[in-house]
Design a protein around this motif. Structure first.
Motif, PDB file in Angstrom:
ATOM      1  N   THR A  69     -12.945  10.407   9.338  1.00 62.09           N
ATOM      2  CA  THR A  69     -12.185  11.678  10.009  1.00 62.09           C
ATOM      3  C   THR A  69     -11.086  11.449  10.188  1.00 62.09           C
ATOM      4  N   ILE A  70     -10.327  10.408   9.731  1.00 59.27           N
ATOM      5  CA  ILE A  70      -8.933  10.129   9.890  1.00 59.27           C
ATOM      6  C   ILE A  70      -8.220  11.177   8.807  1.00 59.27           C
ATOM      7  N   GLY A  71      -7.221  11.926   9.207  1.00 61.16           N
ATOM      8  CA  GLY A  71      -6.687  12.939   8.471  1.00 61.16           C
ATOM      9  C   GLY A  71      -5.401  12.255   7.914  1.00 61.16           C
ATOM     10  N   ILE A  72      -5.037  12.908   6.468  1.00 59.26           N
ATOM     11  CA  ILE A  72      -3.663  12.374   6.075  1.00 59.26           C
ATOM     12  C   ILE A  72      -2.372  12.497   7.109  1.00 59.26           C
ATOM     13  N   ALA A  73      -2.645  13.536   7.629  1.00 63.32           N
ATOM     14  CA  ALA A  73      -1.190  13.677   8.370  1.00 63.32           C
ATOM     15  C   ALA A  73      -1.101  12.600   9.610  1.00 63.32           C
ATOM     16  N   THR A  74      -2.150  12.134   9.924  1.00 62.10           N
ATOM     17  CA  THR A  74      -2.468  11.035  10.963  1.00 62.10           C
ATOM     18  C   THR A  74      -1.640   9.786  10.306  1.00 62.10           C
ATOM     19  N   ILE A  75      -2.182   9.568   8.941  1.00 65.79           N
ATOM     20  CA  ILE A  75      -1.496   8.519   8.401  1.00 65.79           C
ATOM     21  C   ILE A  75      -0.215   8.486   8.117  1.00 65.79           C
ATOM     22  N   TYR A  76       0.346   9.744   7.764  1.00 63.23           N
ATOM     23  CA  TYR A  76       2.057  10.023   7.751  1.00 63.23           C
ATOM     24  C   TYR A  76       2.443   9.828   9.066  1.00 63.23           C
ATOM     25  N   ARG A  77       2.044  10.447   9.878  1.00 58.79           N
ATOM     26  CA  ARG A  77       2.675  10.125  11.201  1.00 58.79           C
ATOM     27  C   ARG A  77       2.556   8.857  11.792  1.00 58.79           C
ATOM     28  N   THR A  78       1.644   8.173  11.710  1.00 55.03           N
ATOM     29  CA  THR A  78       1.589   6.707  12.124  1.00 55.03           C
ATOM     30  C   THR A  78       2.783   5.962  11.299  1.00 55.03           C
ATOM     31  N   VAL A  79       2.597   5.848  10.067  1.00 55.38           N
ATOM     32  CA  VAL A  79       3.593   5.280   9.239  1.00 55.38           C
ATOM     33  C   VAL A  79       4.904   5.408   9.519  1.00 55.38           C
ATOM     34  N   ASN A  80       5.224   6.818   9.677  1.00 52.41           N
ATOM     35  CA  ASN A  80       6.376   7.399  10.243  1.00 52.41           C
ATOM     36  C   ASN A  80       6.860   6.580  11.538  1.00 52.41           C
ATOM     37  N   LEU A  81       6.050   6.614  12.462  1.00 46.60           N
ATOM     38  CA  LEU A  81       6.372   6.000  13.849  1.00 46.60           C
ATOM     39  C   LEU A  81       6.430   4.777  13.573  1.00 46.60           C
TER      40      LEU A  81
ATOM     41  N   CYS B 271       0.787  -1.332   0.136  1.00 45.48           N
ATOM     42  CA  CYS B 271       0.104  -0.031   0.064  1.00 45.48           C
ATOM     43  C   CYS B 271       0.802   1.189  -0.151  1.00 45.48           C
ATOM     44  N   SER B 272       0.349   2.271  -0.807  1.00 43.27           N
ATOM     45  CA  SER B 272       1.100   3.491  -0.623  1.00 43.27           C
ATOM     46  C   SER B 272       0.330   4.416   0.537  1.00 43.27           C
ATOM     47  N   VAL B 273       0.536   5.518   0.890  1.00 39.95           N
ATOM     48  CA  VAL B 273      -0.158   6.448   1.614  1.00 39.95           C
ATOM     49  C   VAL B 273      -1.533   6.485   1.164  1.00 39.95           C
ATOM     50  N   ASN B 274      -1.936   7.012  -0.044  1.00 33.91           N
ATOM     51  CA  ASN B 274      -2.865   6.964  -0.573  1.00 33.91           C
ATOM     52  C   ASN B 274      -3.705   5.946  -0.340  1.00 33.91           C
ATOM     53  N   ASP B 275      -3.482   4.605  -0.672  1.00 37.18           N
ATOM     54  CA  ASP B 275      -4.288   3.422  -0.540  1.00 37.18           C
ATOM     55  C   ASP B 275      -4.672   3.304   0.958  1.00 37.18           C
ATOM     56  N   LEU B 276      -3.691   3.671   1.918  1.00 41.03           N
ATOM     57  CA  LEU B 276      -3.687   3.420   3.298  1.00 41.03           C
ATOM     58  C   LEU B 276      -5.110   4.332   3.568  1.00 41.03           C
ATOM     59  N   ARG B 277      -4.822   5.730   3.177  1.00 40.90           N
ATOM     60  CA  ARG B 277      -6.086   6.708   3.280  1.00 40.90           C
ATOM     61  C   ARG B 277      -7.294   6.123   2.868  1.00 40.90           C
ATOM     62  N   GLU B 278      -7.411   5.743   1.821  1.00 38.90           N
ATOM     63  CA  GLU B 278      -8.581   5.581   1.310  1.00 38.90           C
ATOM     64  C   GLU B 278      -9.136   4.137   2.285  1.00 38.90           C
ATOM     65  N   LEU B 279      -8.443   3.416   2.463  1.00 39.33           N
ATOM     66  CA  LEU B 279      -8.905   2.155   3.330  1.00 39.33           C
ATOM     67  C   LEU B 279      -9.365   2.339   4.625  1.00 39.33           C
ATOM     68  N   ALA B 280      -8.431   3.168   5.280  1.00 44.25           N
ATOM     69  CA  ALA B 280      -8.648   3.604   6.753  1.00 44.25           C
ATOM     70  C   ALA B 280      -9.574   4.629   6.571  1.00 44.25           C
ATOM     71  N   GLN B 281     -10.035   5.491   5.790  1.00 42.86           N
ATOM     72  CA  GLN B 281     -11.087   6.466   5.710  1.00 42.86           C
ATOM     73  C   GLN B 281     -12.469   5.684   5.436  1.00 42.86           C
ATOM     74  N   ALA B 282     -12.449   4.553   4.993  1.00 47.69           N
ATOM     75  CA  ALA B 282     -13.640   3.653   4.836  1.00 47.69           C
ATOM     76  C   ALA B 282     -14.104   3.122   6.201  1.00 47.69           C
ATOM     77  N   GLU B 283     -13.054   3.065   7.110  1.00 44.68           N
ATOM     78  CA  GLU B 283     -13.651   2.745   8.613  1.00 44.68           C
ATOM     79  C   GLU B 283     -13.788   3.788   9.474  1.00 44.68           C
ATOM     80  N   ASP B 284     -13.131   4.865   9.043  1.00 44.30           N
ATOM     81  CA  ASP B 284     -13.213   6.036   9.593  1.00 44.30           C
ATOM     82  C   ASP B 284     -12.856   7.290   8.942  1.00 44.30           C
TER      83      ASP B 284
END
Lengths: 179, 179
Positions: free
Chosen positions: B55-67, B40-53
DNA sequence: GTTCTTGCAAACCTTTTGCAAGCAC
DNA sequence: GTGCTTGCAAAAGGTTTGCAAGAAC
């Protein structure tokens, strides 16, 4: 000198395919060849090229590097810095080993043997081998020892470890996704 | 199910190092695990995660993946697309072979054997092995046959071949240059 | 003279960050 | 209640592109 020969080769390749020989392209190619041991980035290239001709624009650097890349005359090396570096193909392979945790990079030993192995792999798939730099991720012994006890990332975390990811201009082409 | 176990492991790892377990992190980790075969790319992740919630922001995806990346819980895969894809470590290695000219990608054979070879290389340098996807550049037979006669790139060329390069935000850290 | 190239500046796109509000512990 | 996390929006910064002027052939 050697680089004269090399750059003639590049220039002929361009001509043969119908591209024009401009002074900018000559300078960029020469710079690339003369610094072939260094894995130059676009910025390194710009500085070096502008030392010879301060009017060369960054767009020309990008366009030339793109061109050479598409012609198979330039390899990309990803150091996970957020941009690429370049190397000329047709040289020896290099093997970098970097630590996933602290980012340390070492040059691996026995590159000739390893190159032979990779060459075999490539040819088994009926592809034609291209010498290149390969980057392998791992964990260095030091980080491995300190690992689960230490909090290696003080929040807020950023930077994708030590590397960074990439942005880019308008996409087109590309290599497709997955699979 | 398996992914439940896996995600517990990830959650424990976070807790152990003093990071909080938020619902966003849970979703992202679960998504990553459930799609672990897909790079998955960040965008794939964003789409998949936002299907569940949503309100998840892209910055959170980046921060989590970074972490996760800094914690050694996530590998980066560079497909030369201008952004990274992700994979979980601790699985089998994959070997991609791609054509430098046309961009075609194939999955190489005998991954288990090749993995053993890479593991040996890594351990000879006293590093700890980490399963990952390795991308090897080469030239496919078709492109090789057509090669010097054809003008493979209609000017103006762009895109660094088929891949793109990366931009990024403010830098920091990094892995040093050259050498 | 025609067509490809260049330089400039603006547009693009991915990633990061500042900040106030919200949530985990 | 403290302080890590989040979302938003804006900033950052590498790369690409539109366009008119210039150069190669």
């Amino acid at each position: 000198m050697l680089s004269g020969k090399m750059s003639d080769q590049y220039k002929e390749e361009l001509k043969k395919r119908g591209f024009r020989l401009t002074s900018q392209r000559e300078i960029i190619i020469r710079t690339l060849i003369e610094n072939s041991g260094k894995h130059c980035s676009v910025n390194d290239l710009r500085e070096l090229a502008q030392a010879e001709d301060p009017t060369i624009g960054i767009a020309t650097i990008y366009r030339t590097v793109n061109l050479l890349s598409r012609l198979g005359l330039l390899n990309l090396v990803n150091m996970e810095e957020g941009f690429y570096r370049f190397e000329l193909p047709g040289q020896k392979m290099h093997f970098h080993l970097y630590c996933r945790i602290c980012g340390k990079v070492i040059h691996m030993e026995d590159e000739t043997d390893k190159e032979a192995t990779v060459k075999k792999w490539v040819e088994e798939e009926a592809f034609h081998f291209l010498p290149q730099t390969l980057e392998i991720a791992a964990v260095c012994d030091e980080c491995h020892r300190n690992f689960p006890e230490n909090n290696i990332a003080g929040p807020p975390c950023s930077g994708f470890g030590h590397g960074r990811m990439g942005g880019h201009g308008r996409g087109q082409g590309g290599r497709g996704r997955w699979r």
